[in-house]
Write a protein that holds these residues in place. Structure first.
Motif, mmCIF file in Angstrom:
data_model
loop_
_atom_site.group_PDB
_atom_site.id
_atom_site.type_symbol
_atom_site.label_atom_id
_atom_site.label_comp_id
_atom_site.label_asym_id
_atom_site.label_seq_id
_atom_site.Cartn_x
_atom_site.Cartn_y
_atom_site.Cartn_z
ATOM 1 N N UNK A 124 0.822 -1.207 0.000
ATOM 2 C CA UNK A 124 0.000 0.000 0.000
ATOM 3 C C UNK A 124 0.859 1.263 0.000
ATOM 4 N N UNK A 125 0.203 2.388 -0.231
ATOM 5 C CA UNK A 125 0.899 3.660 -0.344
ATOM 6 C C UNK A 125 1.539 4.161 0.934
ATOM 7 N N UNK A 126 1.022 3.753 2.078
ATOM 8 C CA UNK A 126 1.591 4.266 3.327
ATOM 9 C C UNK A 126 2.662 3.363 3.931
ATOM 10 N N UNK A 127 3.053 2.328 3.221
ATOM 11 C CA UNK A 127 4.047 1.372 3.728
ATOM 12 C C UNK A 127 5.395 2.026 3.989
ATOM 13 N N UNK A 128 5.779 2.979 3.156
ATOM 14 C CA UNK A 128 7.134 3.533 3.230
ATOM 15 C C UNK A 128 7.183 4.909 3.887
ATOM 16 N N UNK A 129 6.098 5.290 4.545
ATOM 17 C CA UNK A 129 6.032 6.605 5.174
ATOM 18 C C UNK A 129 7.158 6.810 6.191
ATOM 19 N N UNK A 130 7.371 5.835 7.056
ATOM 20 C CA UNK A 130 8.376 6.004 8.114
ATOM 21 C C UNK A 130 9.794 6.096 7.550
#
Length: 192
Positions: A124-130
């Motif tokens: 998903x799109x928020x997987x790499x936020x951190x």
């Protein structure tokens, strides 16, 4: 005025007041529902995301060696850098710019890494936020623009039927690796 007449007037006024009050409340709720909601701003420290990515894979002595790059990006580093360079030069969205506060936005490396990893790992799109420091909506926009740009920039060269020379090269590679007669395998589908 008698007490019964007074009670009737009071009831009528209360009923009118309740109706007016309900109308006002409903109109306020409708206005609030139609107003676009402002998202809470999250300070992601984009520069730190770029620096982490640079130090892990792109500096002179990176944390992770080329074998790990290939495993995680599903391509070798020179190919990735070729894509990044083409996107930077040809697609304005991938050019790093300063915002109204004179701070740099996301780097091309961050945007391309997000798009490629979402494609490679089906996440998903928020997987790499951190790690990469970009939100879900930005990651999805990166993916959309990235895929369209790849088709536009590299479609004629790579998104085509293999030529006889391509097939022979693939057969030779397969034979060297112990798979004679095998041209390629994509999701268990074999070319004839």
């Amino acid at each position: 005025m008698s007490s019964s007449e007074s009670d009737g007037v009071d009831e009528a006024v209360e009923e009118w007041f309740d109706e007016e009050f309900d109308n006002i409340v409903n109109s306020l709720v409708d206005v609030q529902a139609k107003k676009p909601k402002r998202r809470a701003y999250i300070e992601r420290d984009r520069e730190q995301g770029h620096n982490l990515l640079w130090n892990d894979y792109f500096k002179e002595n990176p944390t992770y060696q080329p074998e790990m790059f290939r495993r995680r990006f599903r391509m070798n580093k020179p190919l990735f850098l070729r894509i990044v360079d083409a996107l930077t030069n040809e697609v304005p969205y991938f050019q790093q710019r300063r915002n109204a506060h004179r701070r740099y936005g996301l780097s091309t490396l961050q945007k391309c890494t997000a798009a490629i990893r979402m494609l490679a790992y089906d996440q998903s799109g928020d997987t790499y936020d951190e790690y990469l420091r970009l939100g879900e909506s930005t990651a999805l926009l990166c993916l959309d623009i990235f895929t369209n740009a790849i088709i536009q920039l590299f479609g004629d060269e790579y998104l085509r039927r293999p030529t006889a020379d391509d097939l022979q090269r693939l057969l030779d590679i397969g034979e060297l690796r112990g798979f004679p007669g095998m041209v390629g395998s994509i999701d268990c589908m074999h070319w004839e």
